[in-house]
Design an enzyme around this catalytic site. Structure first.
Site, PDB file in Angstrom:
ATOM      1  N   GLU B  60      31.732   6.791  27.280  1.00 33.59           N
ATOM      2  CA  GLU B  60      31.383   6.024  26.251  1.00 33.59           C
ATOM      3  C   GLU B  60      29.863   6.330  25.770  1.00 33.59           C
ATOM      4  O   GLU B  60      29.627   6.579  24.614  1.00 33.59           O
ATOM      5  CB  GLU B  60      31.694   4.615  26.381  1.00 33.59           C
ATOM      6  CG  GLU B  60      33.097   4.104  26.153  1.00 33.59           C
ATOM      7  CD  GLU B  60      33.999   4.418  27.337  1.00 33.59           C
ATOM      8  OE1 GLU B  60      33.352   4.611  28.344  1.00 33.59           O
ATOM      9  OE2 GLU B  60      35.018   4.171  27.466  1.00 33.59           O
ATOM     10  N   HIS B 129      39.308  -6.780  29.442  1.00 30.30           N
ATOM     11  CA  HIS B 129      39.782  -6.259  28.224  1.00 30.30           C
ATOM     12  C   HIS B 129      39.969  -7.264  27.005  1.00 30.30           C
ATOM     13  O   HIS B 129      40.572  -7.231  26.112  1.00 30.30           O
ATOM     14  CB  HIS B 129      41.115  -5.553  28.264  1.00 30.30           C
ATOM     15  CG  HIS B 129      41.184  -4.186  28.907  1.00 30.30           C
ATOM     16  ND1 HIS B 129      40.797  -3.925  30.148  1.00 30.30           N
ATOM     17  CD2 HIS B 129      41.353  -3.107  28.298  1.00 30.30           C
ATOM     18  CE1 HIS B 129      40.763  -2.664  30.311  1.00 30.30           C
ATOM     19  NE2 HIS B 129      41.084  -2.112  29.362  1.00 30.30           N
TER      20      HIS B 129
END
Lengths: 335, 327
Positions: B60, B129
């Protein structure tokens, strides 16, 4: 490289040395604030590599030890010094400081203060070059300690995978702030770490500008021909501490003395003298001229320039009058 | 007007912007060959090719930095971060590079990059998440933060974000991609700043954004039907900057405010809106404003606990009724 080129490079390196030493004095005089990371000892790295590239045209990015790279790309030393003095005439209008020199018109995309931060940015510059179809390359100068960041590995992997035109130059000065490389890094020879990404890599003496230049020529040629990234490790040494707040207590005097014998300016100067191309007297004259020029031209400009206006504190945070921001301006259907 | 899903609206914006400018690219994990986890880039790989619709490795900070670096030389990268929880890994590049480069270069350089990412609680995805991160992004000078509550906004905000010269973070929600709504057939650009009154009312203002706008709408119906309360709803589609004028205008009219957010309360949209109310129109208030927000816990896995942690329409109704002293 002919004698004239060598003499010019000697002059440029000497200028860089005197510029940085004058920064040291200005810092002690409190004309320069914040953190100041100086380049003496490493001059052959920036000058040797960029001499083999197209400074001002190729896209260059680096960390916080950035003054000399910017100047070699074409930045006006007066503007760089004015930036260090926090002046409106500075290259970043006094908003950046020593660690954030930018000169976009000369394709110098900045100094960044997070170790390893420029790795992906350099790959991004290369991606942009590739999309626009030019034959420029991106060159990323960082130190050995940056290679222990995740961005190093992420960027090498992606650059190799996408065959991006980026040259990574590792100026290995053996210390990450105050920690010697063998105490921070399992594999101290940095070029070896790159083989995991199938990127060609060399390690050469970073104190001899002719060796740096020759290695950089090969690396630049590879990258410019579209074959993907290249990694060049230059073995070098910084004479000052990591920054001005660093006492250098972690290094032995013997080690420092050994490296000072391999000074990049000394090596080139002695070679030119030995070849009968240059004299000690010429050198002294040149040195005096440079010191005077920095004082009368660069320092004077920085001293006399105005500071930014406090009323403009919030300028440059966001784009001014961007048409996509306000409801009155955006095209098409309104709410 | 076409009726389309939120993901289709985002996909259409990508498609139009990529057709308009060859330097617009999109990049992220699984967005190319696989078409995107939420289908936001479906079909674009075949249409525009691998150089412009880029499947990235799971790196990322690396690929976000690459999109930012490319934006320095005129590329307009739309970066999809699969879940906002993973955006933590890219924070260095978003905050230290994209958001600050204009300022620290004295205006020489800008990073017109778009970062899209869904957050929020979906279905038992657990603590790593389910986070909401808009509160973090909105605290950073130099970064715009928008958050679409409808397919129309999702389309128009992305279009404007691509064209805008500032870095823009678009906060989406995992539960909203299949939401349907009207999107105009003709191309349009939604302003990146402001707020939208989505329901006119006179008794109280409910501030929401993204998914919480829908909880407010459901609550307003119940309030009208069961309690005779006429709620106004203000959609804060721009979280940075927040619309100080719009917030004050509505509160000055209704004299009451409830801020509804899925995020946990500390240091959030609610606290920021309350501060703005205090600064702009404190003396127009008839009662202290109230926040409806999540419990301050990492999101639990157990479904019962998960539901107990996040707000819903009933919590909004209860808060309004209590605030107005009606039942």
């Amino acid at each position: 490289m002919n004698a004239a080129d060598k003499k010019r490079l000697l002059k440029e390196m000497l200028y860089a040395r005197r510029f940085e030493e004058r920064c040291y004095e200005a810092y002690v005089d409190r004309k320069i604030g914040g953190f100041l990371h100086l380049y003496p000892g490493q001059e052959a790295c920036a000058h040797g590599v960029l001499e083999a590239a197209r400074p001002g045209e190729d896209h260059v990015i680096t960390g916080y030890r950035d003054h000399v790279h910017a100047i070699k790309c074409g930045a006006d030393p007066k503007e760089v010094m004015a930036e260090l003095f926090g002046k409106e005439t500075g290259s970043s209008k006094g908003r950046g400081g020593s660690m954030h020199i930018f000169d976009v018109k000369h394709h110098f995309y900045g100094g960044y203060a997070l170790v390893g931060g420029p790795f992906p940015l350099a790959a991004g510059l290369a991606k942009g070059i590739k999309m626009k179809g030019g034959d420029q390359i991106a060159i990323c100068f960082l130190g050995d300690a940056a290679n222990n960041q995740g961005t190093f590995h992420e960027s090498l992997n992606i650059s190799a995978l996408w065959k991006l035109p980026v040259l990574y130059v590792c100026e290995n000065n053996l210390y990450g702030i105050g920690t010697r490389i063998d105490r921070s890094t399992a594999v101290t020879e940095q070029y070896k770490r790159v083989c995991g990404y199938d990127i060609p890599a060399d390690q050469v003496d970073g104190q001899d500008i002719e060796i740096v230049y020759k290695a950089a020529q090969k690396a630049v040629k590879h990258v410019r021909s579209g074959k993907g990234p290249y990694f060049l490790e230059l073995m070098t040494y910084r004479y000052r501490g990591h920054s001005m707040s660093d006492s250098n207590a972690y290094r032995s005097k013997d080690e420092e003395a050994d490296w000072s014998k391999r000074d990049p300016i000394l090596i080139l100067k002695n070679r030119l003298i030995k070849a009968g191309e240059y004299t000690e007297a010429e050198h002294k004259k040149l040195d005096k001229k440079i010191i005077d020029e920095i004082e009368n031209d660069v320092i004077k400009f920085a001293e006399e320039s105005p500071e930014p206006k406090v009323e403009e504190l919030e300028k440059y945070v966001l784009a001014e009058n961007d048409p996509y921001v306000c409801a009155e301006n955006v095209r098409g259907e309104q709410q | 007007m076409a009726n389309m899903m939120y993901w289709e609206a985002i996909r259409r914006a990508h498609d139009e912007e990529m057709a308009n400018d060859p330097l617009v690219i999109c990049m992220g994990e699984d967005i190319g060959v696989a078409g995107g986890t939420y289908k936001a880039t479906q079909g674009l790989y075949d249409k525009y090719g691998a150089e412009r619709v880029i499947d990235t490795p799971i790196s990322e900070n690396g690929y976000t930095g690459i999109g930012i670096g490319a934006s320095f030389v005129g590329v307009r990268a739309i970066i999809e971060i699969m879940s906002v929880n993973f955006a933590w890994l890219a924070m260095d590049q978003i905050f230290n590079s994209a958001a600050k480069v204009r300022y620290m270069s004295g205006g020489q350089l800008t990073s017109p990059v778009v970062i899209r990412s869904p957050g929020g609680t979906a279905h038992q995805l657990g603590a790593q998440h389910s986070a909401r991160m808009e509160k973090v992004f909105m605290g950073i000078a130099g970064l715009r933060v928008v958050t679409p509550s409808s397919p129309k906004q999702a389309y128009g905000l992305l279009k404007s974000a691509v064209r805008c010269n500032d870095p823009v973070f678009i906060n989406e929600h995992e539960l909203m991609y299949n939401m349907k709504g009207e999107v105009p057939d003709t191309e349009f650009f939604h302003p990146l700043e402001g707020s939208e009154v989505v329901r006119q009312g006179k008794d109280i203002t409910l501030f929401g954004y993204n998914i919480s706008v829908h909880w407010c709408l459901q609550a307003a119906d119940i309030l009208a039907k069961n309690h005779g309360i006429d709620a106004e709803i203000v959609d804060l589609f721009s979280l940075s900057p927040l619309d100080r004028v719009g917030i004050a205008e509505s509160v000055s009219k209704t004299h009451h405010a409830v801020i509804v957010e899925e995020a946990e309360a500390p240091v959030g949209v609610g606290s920021e809106v309350m501060a703005i109310i205090n600064e702009e129109c404190f003396f127009d208030l008839d009662a202290a404003p109230v926040r409806v927000s999540s419990a301050n816990v990492p999101q639990p896995y157990n479904h019962k606990l998960e539901l107990a942690a996040i707000p819903n329409k009933d919590n909004v109704v209860d808060a309004v009724v209590k605030l107005l002293g009606k039942s």
